[in-house]
Design a protein around this motif. Sequence first.
Motif, short mmCIF file in Angstrom:
data_model
loop_
_atom_site.label_atom_id
_atom_site.label_comp_id
_atom_site.label_asym_id
_atom_site.label_seq_id
_atom_site.Cartn_x
_atom_site.Cartn_y
_atom_site.Cartn_z
N LEU A 166 40.84 3.35 47.92
CA LEU A 166 39.48 3.55 48.39
C LEU A 166 38.54 3.42 47.20
N SER A 167 37.42 2.76 47.41
CA SER A 167 36.45 2.57 46.33
C SER A 167 35.19 3.39 46.61
N LEU A 168 34.97 4.40 45.78
CA LEU A 168 33.75 5.18 45.88
C LEU A 168 32.72 4.56 44.96
N ILE A 169 31.58 4.14 45.53
CA ILE A 169 30.59 3.41 44.75
C ILE A 169 29.21 4.05 44.89
N MET B 83 37.87 -2.80 43.92
CA MET B 83 39.27 -2.87 44.34
C MET B 83 40.04 -1.76 43.65
N SER B 84 40.90 -1.13 44.43
CA SER B 84 41.71 -0.03 43.92
C SER B 84 42.85 -0.54 43.05
N PRO B 85 43.30 0.27 42.08
CA PRO B 85 44.45 -0.11 41.26
C PRO B 85 45.73 -0.32 42.06
N VAL B 86 45.81 0.20 43.28
CA VAL B 86 47.03 0.00 44.06
C VAL B 86 47.21 -1.46 44.46
N MET B 87 46.13 -2.24 44.43
CA MET B 87 46.20 -3.66 44.76
C MET B 87 46.48 -4.46 43.48
N SER B 88 47.53 -4.08 42.79
CA SER B 88 47.78 -4.57 41.43
C SER B 88 47.94 -6.09 41.34
N LYS B 89 48.50 -6.71 42.36
CA LYS B 89 48.71 -8.16 42.32
C LYS B 89 47.39 -8.91 42.22
N PHE B 90 46.37 -8.39 42.89
CA PHE B 90 45.09 -9.09 42.98
C PHE B 90 44.01 -8.50 42.07
N MET C 69 35.00 5.31 41.32
CA MET C 69 36.40 5.76 41.27
C MET C 69 37.11 5.52 42.59
N ASP C 70 38.44 5.61 42.49
CA ASP C 70 39.29 5.73 43.66
C ASP C 70 39.74 7.19 43.69
N PRO C 71 39.22 8.00 44.63
CA PRO C 71 39.64 9.40 44.70
C PRO C 71 41.13 9.49 45.06
N ASN C 72 41.89 10.18 44.25
CA ASN C 72 43.32 10.23 44.49
C ASN C 72 43.68 11.00 45.76
N THR C 73 44.74 10.54 46.42
CA THR C 73 45.36 11.31 47.49
C THR C 73 46.24 12.37 46.84
N ILE C 74 46.10 13.59 47.29
CA ILE C 74 46.84 14.70 46.67
C ILE C 74 47.69 15.38 47.73
N ILE C 75 48.95 15.58 47.43
CA ILE C 75 49.84 16.31 48.33
C ILE C 75 50.55 17.40 47.54
N ALA C 76 51.05 18.39 48.26
CA ALA C 76 51.86 19.45 47.65
C ALA C 76 53.14 19.57 48.46
N PHE D 216 53.97 7.04 47.85
CA PHE D 216 52.60 6.82 48.31
C PHE D 216 52.46 5.38 48.79
N TYR D 217 51.63 5.18 49.80
CA TYR D 217 51.37 3.85 50.34
C TYR D 217 49.86 3.57 50.26
N PRO D 218 49.48 2.29 50.19
CA PRO D 218 48.04 1.96 50.09
C PRO D 218 47.31 2.05 51.42
N LEU D 219 47.73 2.97 52.28
CA LEU D 219 47.09 3.22 53.56
C LEU D 219 47.52 4.61 54.01
N PRO D 220 46.78 5.24 54.95
CA PRO D 220 47.14 6.60 55.38
C PRO D 220 48.47 6.61 56.14
N TYR D 221 49.57 6.80 55.42
CA TYR D 221 50.89 6.76 56.04
C TYR D 221 51.82 7.70 55.29
N LEU D 222 52.55 8.50 56.04
CA LEU D 222 53.52 9.43 55.46
C LEU D 222 54.90 9.05 55.93
N ASN D 223 55.83 8.90 55.00
CA ASN D 223 57.21 8.54 55.33
C ASN D 223 58.13 9.67 54.88
N PHE D 224 58.63 10.40 55.85
CA PHE D 224 59.51 11.53 55.53
C PHE D 224 60.98 11.12 55.44
#
Length: 283
Positions: A47-50, A94-101, A251-258, A268-276
């Motif tokens: 996510l890009s906060l501008i 563009m977020s750093p998670v899109m490293s290829k581009f 910035m790209d605000p980090n996703t934070i989990i505990a 972590f995935y570049p979209l809202p997705y949780l894989n248990f």
Amino acid sequence: NSYLAHSFTIMKILVFLWMGINFLTNIDPKRIPELDKYQILNSPSNLSLILALNLKEKPFDDIEVRKAINLAIDKNKVIQLAMNGKGTPIYTNMSPVMSKFLWNAPEEQANLEKAKQILEEKKLLPMKFTLKVPNSSKIYLDTAQSIKEQLKDIGITVNLEMIEWATWLSDVYTNKKYVASLAGLSGKMEPDAILRRYTSTYAKNFTNFNNARYDALIEEAKRTSNEAKQVENYKEAQKILAEEQAAIFLMDPNTIIATEKGLEGFEFYPLPYLNFAKLYFKK
């Protein structure tokens, strides 16, 4: 498009009970000290906060003024105040998670003296403008407060106007009735969906950025099946966004989990997705 408001209001803190494991998502970064019994994981959220500037409104129709504003803002200070340090500086949309581009942008350093010099030469100081701030997330308010305090140091008064999310969508995003605003632009899996927002023909190009070379690069990348050419074009397009200061990329605000300590395998995935499925306890 989905924005920061959706990430931090619709997706409230959830507690999952999975085989007896406590798993917390979307944590307020300022509450991390309260979770000392958990392990904290974080990653860029795509996510890009501008700080969006309306390029058709004075004084932001002047590229040198936009560059001065960028020089006056220390992104790490914004991240510290708004995200308790849990964010990643960005230098293009563009977020750093899109490293290829992702274009490998040179790291920026705030320079108050240079910023002030530019604005003094243009006889713009003291300067004043209104920053429209969506009230849908505290991150917006904290970011706005940091920007206000930093710009005050070079003689700029920023008036914060808090507005409802629906008003932001109408006034800023749709009708472009603003001078400056904060926006959280969601990342996508395809770079075209991210970068076409700045093309001159895009209906929701609310910053009013207009660059013929940029348009051509995005169009060519969309039409070619050559991935190497796509990557080249998208990186060159991002360079233009930075050089033309299409916005102040923060910035790209980090996703934070505990998670419970000892739990491993979370990705972590570049979209809202949780894989248990890959979670396991370290033996």
